[in-house]
Design a protein around this motif. Sequence first.
Motif, PDB file in Angstrom:
ATOM      1  N   ASP A 141      33.730  42.412  37.593  1.00  0.00           N
ATOM      2  CA  ASP A 141      33.766  43.142  37.430  1.00  0.00           C
ATOM      3  C   ASP A 141      34.286  44.826  37.581  1.00  0.00           C
TER       4      ASP A 141
ATOM      5  N   THR B  15      29.059  45.130  39.973  1.00  0.00           N
ATOM      6  CA  THR B  15      29.430  46.292  40.289  1.00  0.00           C
ATOM      7  C   THR B  15      28.432  46.507  42.132  1.00  0.00           C
TER       8      THR B  15
ATOM      9  N   ASN C  42      34.104  37.924  46.410  1.00  0.00           N
ATOM     10  CA  ASN C  42      33.172  37.539  45.955  1.00  0.00           C
ATOM     11  C   ASN C  42      32.938  37.314  45.003  1.00  0.00           C
ATOM     12  N   ALA C  43      34.294  36.926  44.274  1.00  0.00           N
ATOM     13  CA  ALA C  43      34.627  35.406  43.136  1.00  0.00           C
ATOM     14  C   ALA C  43      33.951  33.922  43.559  1.00  0.00           C
TER      15      ALA C  43
ATOM     16  N   LYS D  25      27.198  43.062  46.376  1.00  0.00           N
ATOM     17  CA  LYS D  25      27.885  41.176  46.233  1.00  0.00           C
ATOM     18  C   LYS D  25      28.770  41.743  47.790  1.00  0.00           C
TER      19      LYS D  25
ATOM     20  N   TYR E 194      23.644  38.514  42.720  1.00  0.00           N
ATOM     21  CA  TYR E 194      24.187  37.353  41.608  1.00  0.00           C
ATOM     22  C   TYR E 194      23.320  37.263  40.841  1.00  0.00           C
TER      23      TYR E 194
ATOM     24  N   HIS F 185      38.851  34.998  40.827  1.00  0.00           N
ATOM     25  CA  HIS F 185      40.112  35.878  41.888  1.00  0.00           C
ATOM     26  C   HIS F 185      40.431  36.501  40.855  1.00  0.00           C
ATOM     27  N   HIS F 186      40.695  38.455  40.291  1.00  0.00           N
ATOM     28  CA  HIS F 186      41.432  38.939  39.553  1.00  0.00           C
ATOM     29  C   HIS F 186      42.412  38.974  40.478  1.00  0.00           C
TER      30      HIS F 186
ATOM     31  N   ASP G 194      36.148  39.110  39.411  1.00  0.00           N
ATOM     32  CA  ASP G 194      36.737  40.200  40.383  1.00  0.00           C
ATOM     33  C   ASP G 194      37.574  40.362  41.296  1.00  0.00           C
ATOM     34  N   ASP G 195      38.140  41.520  41.679  1.00  0.00           N
ATOM     35  CA  ASP G 195      39.653  41.767  42.618  1.00  0.00           C
ATOM     36  C   ASP G 195      39.544  41.467  43.828  1.00  0.00           C
ATOM     37  N   SER G 196      37.817  40.801  44.346  1.00  0.00           N
ATOM     38  CA  SER G 196      37.736  40.594  45.108  1.00  0.00           C
ATOM     39  C   SER G 196      37.509  38.867  45.655  1.00  0.00           C
TER      40      SER G 196
END
Length: 207
Positions: free
Chosen positions: A9, A109, A176-177, A142, A148, A189-190, A171-173
Amino acid sequence: MTIRAVVFDFGGVLFDWNPEHLYRKLIADADERRRFLRDVCSPAWNLQQDAGRSIADANAELLASHPQHEALILAFYQRWPETLAGTLPDGVALMERLEAAQVPLYGLTNWSAETFPYAWEHYPLLHRFRHIVVSGRERLIKPDPAIYRLLFARMADDLPDLQPSELVFIDDSARNAEAASALGWHGIHHVSAEQTAAQLRQLGLVF
């Protein structure tokens, strides 16, 4: 376990995008600014552009319901580059370490088709990904599994016999991860580059 590719992402992982960067210049009062970005140019409104709605239609919707905020509404996209405060060094460093280890890199993205070209022109690091799926271009977003699957199909052209378990998605979400994990990918999850790197190593990547 073999990981054959890593999918990134962008916002919150490689790019520091936040409407606050712009609206701190336009709305001095923090509470007023928070209300405007919550109730007018809201995350839900912005997400519809990421899903393919045109900027013209997005502006028309808000101008009809909030005509008193015309200048502030129009500023969101007229001055959109000011919402993008560059890259996130730790995330970019992680990407570059994977690249140096010859790990194939892809992008997935949520981004408006009308603003992504600015990033493509001004941030050459994007050109280093083998393929990028931009939600606004595909009119998919997403965490819809369809987006995906679309990227997976395109990756399979590069990576014969690719299996979902051979992919990592960062992904920071969390949502979404988790959507990637539900499809058999390794969703991360970032939260920080350090934690993400540790999880990548746990999956067997050496970089």
